[in-house]
Design an enzyme around this catalytic site. Structure first.
Site, PDB file in Angstrom:
ATOM      1  N   SER A 178     -34.822 -68.772 -52.231  1.00 54.29           N
ATOM      2  CA  SER A 178     -34.411 -67.370 -52.351  1.00 54.29           C
ATOM      3  C   SER A 178     -34.098 -66.788 -50.983  1.00 54.29           C
ATOM      4  O   SER A 178     -34.720 -67.155 -49.976  1.00 54.29           O
ATOM      5  CB  SER A 178     -35.560 -66.596 -52.991  1.00 54.29           C
ATOM      6  OG  SER A 178     -35.343 -65.214 -52.880  1.00 54.29           O
ATOM      7  N   TYR A 216     -45.053 -64.282 -54.182  1.00 52.37           N
ATOM      8  CA  TYR A 216     -43.843 -64.947 -54.702  1.00 52.37           C
ATOM      9  C   TYR A 216     -42.990 -65.473 -53.544  1.00 52.37           C
ATOM     10  O   TYR A 216     -42.587 -66.641 -53.534  1.00 52.37           O
ATOM     11  CB  TYR A 216     -43.014 -63.976 -55.561  1.00 52.37           C
ATOM     12  CG  TYR A 216     -41.620 -64.479 -55.798  1.00 52.37           C
ATOM     13  CD1 TYR A 216     -41.378 -65.495 -56.705  1.00 52.37           C
ATOM     14  CD2 TYR A 216     -40.536 -63.983 -55.049  1.00 52.37           C
ATOM     15  CE1 TYR A 216     -40.104 -66.008 -56.876  1.00 52.37           C
ATOM     16  CE2 TYR A 216     -39.263 -64.489 -55.219  1.00 52.37           C
ATOM     17  CZ  TYR A 216     -39.045 -65.495 -56.137  1.00 52.37           C
ATOM     18  OH  TYR A 216     -37.782 -66.011 -56.293  1.00 52.37           O
ATOM     19  N   LYS A 240     -41.898 -69.582 -52.196  1.00 53.21           N
ATOM     20  CA  LYS A 240     -40.575 -70.153 -51.887  1.00 53.21           C
ATOM     21  C   LYS A 240     -40.564 -70.748 -50.476  1.00 53.21           C
ATOM     22  O   LYS A 240     -40.023 -71.828 -50.248  1.00 53.21           O
ATOM     23  CB  LYS A 240     -39.483 -69.087 -52.050  1.00 53.21           C
ATOM     24  CG  LYS A 240     -39.290 -68.648 -53.494  1.00 53.21           C
ATOM     25  CD  LYS A 240     -38.834 -69.813 -54.373  1.00 53.21           C
ATOM     26  CE  LYS A 240     -38.909 -69.512 -55.849  1.00 53.21           C
ATOM     27  NZ  LYS A 240     -38.652 -70.700 -56.700  1.00 53.21           N
TER      28      LYS A 240
END
Ligand code: WQD
Length: 335
Positions: free
Chosen positions: A125, A150, A154
């Site tokens: 991302s 989150y 990544k």
């Protein structure tokens, strides 16, 4: 026929990628535990392509099940979408996010190694860049401390994969998505937000449909032309197609390094107000909105430098913001 595993293949980006893989003649196996998707998507995919992918309801946190799958299925590549993705929720449930997004990734890589399976594509991302110092953002921009668990998953995910490529034959590509939006032109698959949407486009669409009273525009005092935050909104079908190009690069051994990173964006930044205006123009629908305070953790502006992906991967976007917004609306009308 080359066989590909798509984890999270019934989800938003996963389902669109399965369709493109099948269109390109790949045999597809899907692993999805339906934690944020519906089994009906399998039939929707089949009705678009005419071919039913094989489907396994496996929870990737179940190490034994992962082991069993890879022992029985000699896949030519794995595209790993399956993950939790709600930024806000990850702050409340960090351990669930680390277990689901990080532990599962490790299990998959361990079993690929054990079975000498070497081609891996990871959903990363643009969140890894945080607020970049330079725009547009190139792949060599520094990775900033994550704003959320989150975002951490990544970043850590990329590190885990990079380290694995150092001690195994694994070849991996991390694709850093900017803001994926839109739906397949058939309107048979699309984004299915559960509960109140957290992302802009689903909220816009639901407001236009009368399901939400009013869209809150988070922040109108940013240092941008109209004061609202700027993002790079990219059509999900363009994102899906990039995965096929990346997969072929690995299968055909055209990768330059064992671990590579590419931005997936359009290169164009649009503000929240521009998105609302474009949506109203292409659909003829009004979006009620009000300007409110900034949302915590949001950056001012993020859009991709697409040169590396365009030149090295040989991929570029084909669809516009207007195409994406119209497809999102058409999808909403089917729900
Ligand atoms: C876009 C813009 C909001 C909702 C996040 C994750 C990223 C990726 C995609 C993936 C921002 C504004 C939004 C609303 C608004 N995650 N907005 N009103 O924050 O760029 O990226 O989703 O799986 O990792 O960080 O996307 O769509 O939430 O927001 O004004 O009701 O729209 O403030 O400026 P974001 P978004």
């Amino acid at each position: 026929m080359k066989k590909v595993l798509v984890t999270g293949g019934l989800g938003f980006i996963g389902s669109h990628t399965v369709v493109e893989l099948q269109n390109e003649g790949f045999e597809v196996c899907i692993i999805d535990n339906l934690s944020n998707s519906k089994i009906e998507v399998l039939d929707r995919i089949t009705s678009i392509t005419g071919v039913k992918p094989s489907y396994f309801n496996i929870d990737l946190r179940d190490k034994t099940a992962v082991k069993d799958f890879f022992a029985k299925n000699k896949v030519d590549g794995t595209i790993h979408f399956a993950a939790y993705k709600a930024v806000g929720e990850s702050v409340q449930k960090p351990l669930e996010y680390y277990e689901n997004n990080v532990a599962s990734l490790v299990y998959i890589l361990q079993e690929m190694k054990a079975n000498n399976l070497n081609n891996f594509i990871f959903s990363s991302s643009c969140t890894v860049y945080g607020q970049a110092d330079k725009l547009p953002i190139t792949e060599d921009a520094p990775v900033k401390p994550a704003e959320s668990p989150y975002g951490n998953t990544k970043q850590i995910g990329e590190e885990i994969i990079k380290d694995a490529t150092k001690i195994t034959e694994l070849k991996a590509i991390a694709l850093r998505y900017f803001n994926p939006i839109g739906s397949h032109e058939s309107s048979k698959i699309g984004e299915l937000p559960i509960g109140v949407p957290q992302n802009l486009i689903p909220y816009v669409v639901q407001t236009a449909a009368g399901l939400r009273e009013e869209l809150s525009v988070f922040g109108s005092d940013y240092d941008t032309p109209d004061g609202t935050a700027v993002r790079d909104y990219i059509h999900v079908v363009d994102i899906a197609k990039a995965h096929i190009v990346a997969l072929k690069r690995l299968i055909e051994d055209n990768n330059k390094a064992q671990f590579e990173v590419f931005n997936l964006g359009t290169g164009q930044g649009n503000s929240v107000l521009e998105v609302i205006k474009s949506f109203e123009k292409v659909t003829g629908k009004k979006v009620n909105y009000k300007l409110v305070a900034r949302r915590e953790g949001d950056v001012t502006a993020a859009y991709a430098d697409t040169n590396y992906a365009n030149n090295e991967l040989g991929w570029k976007t084909e669809l516009s913001l207007d195409d994406a917004l119209l497809s999102s609306w058409k999808w909403q009308e089917t729900l």
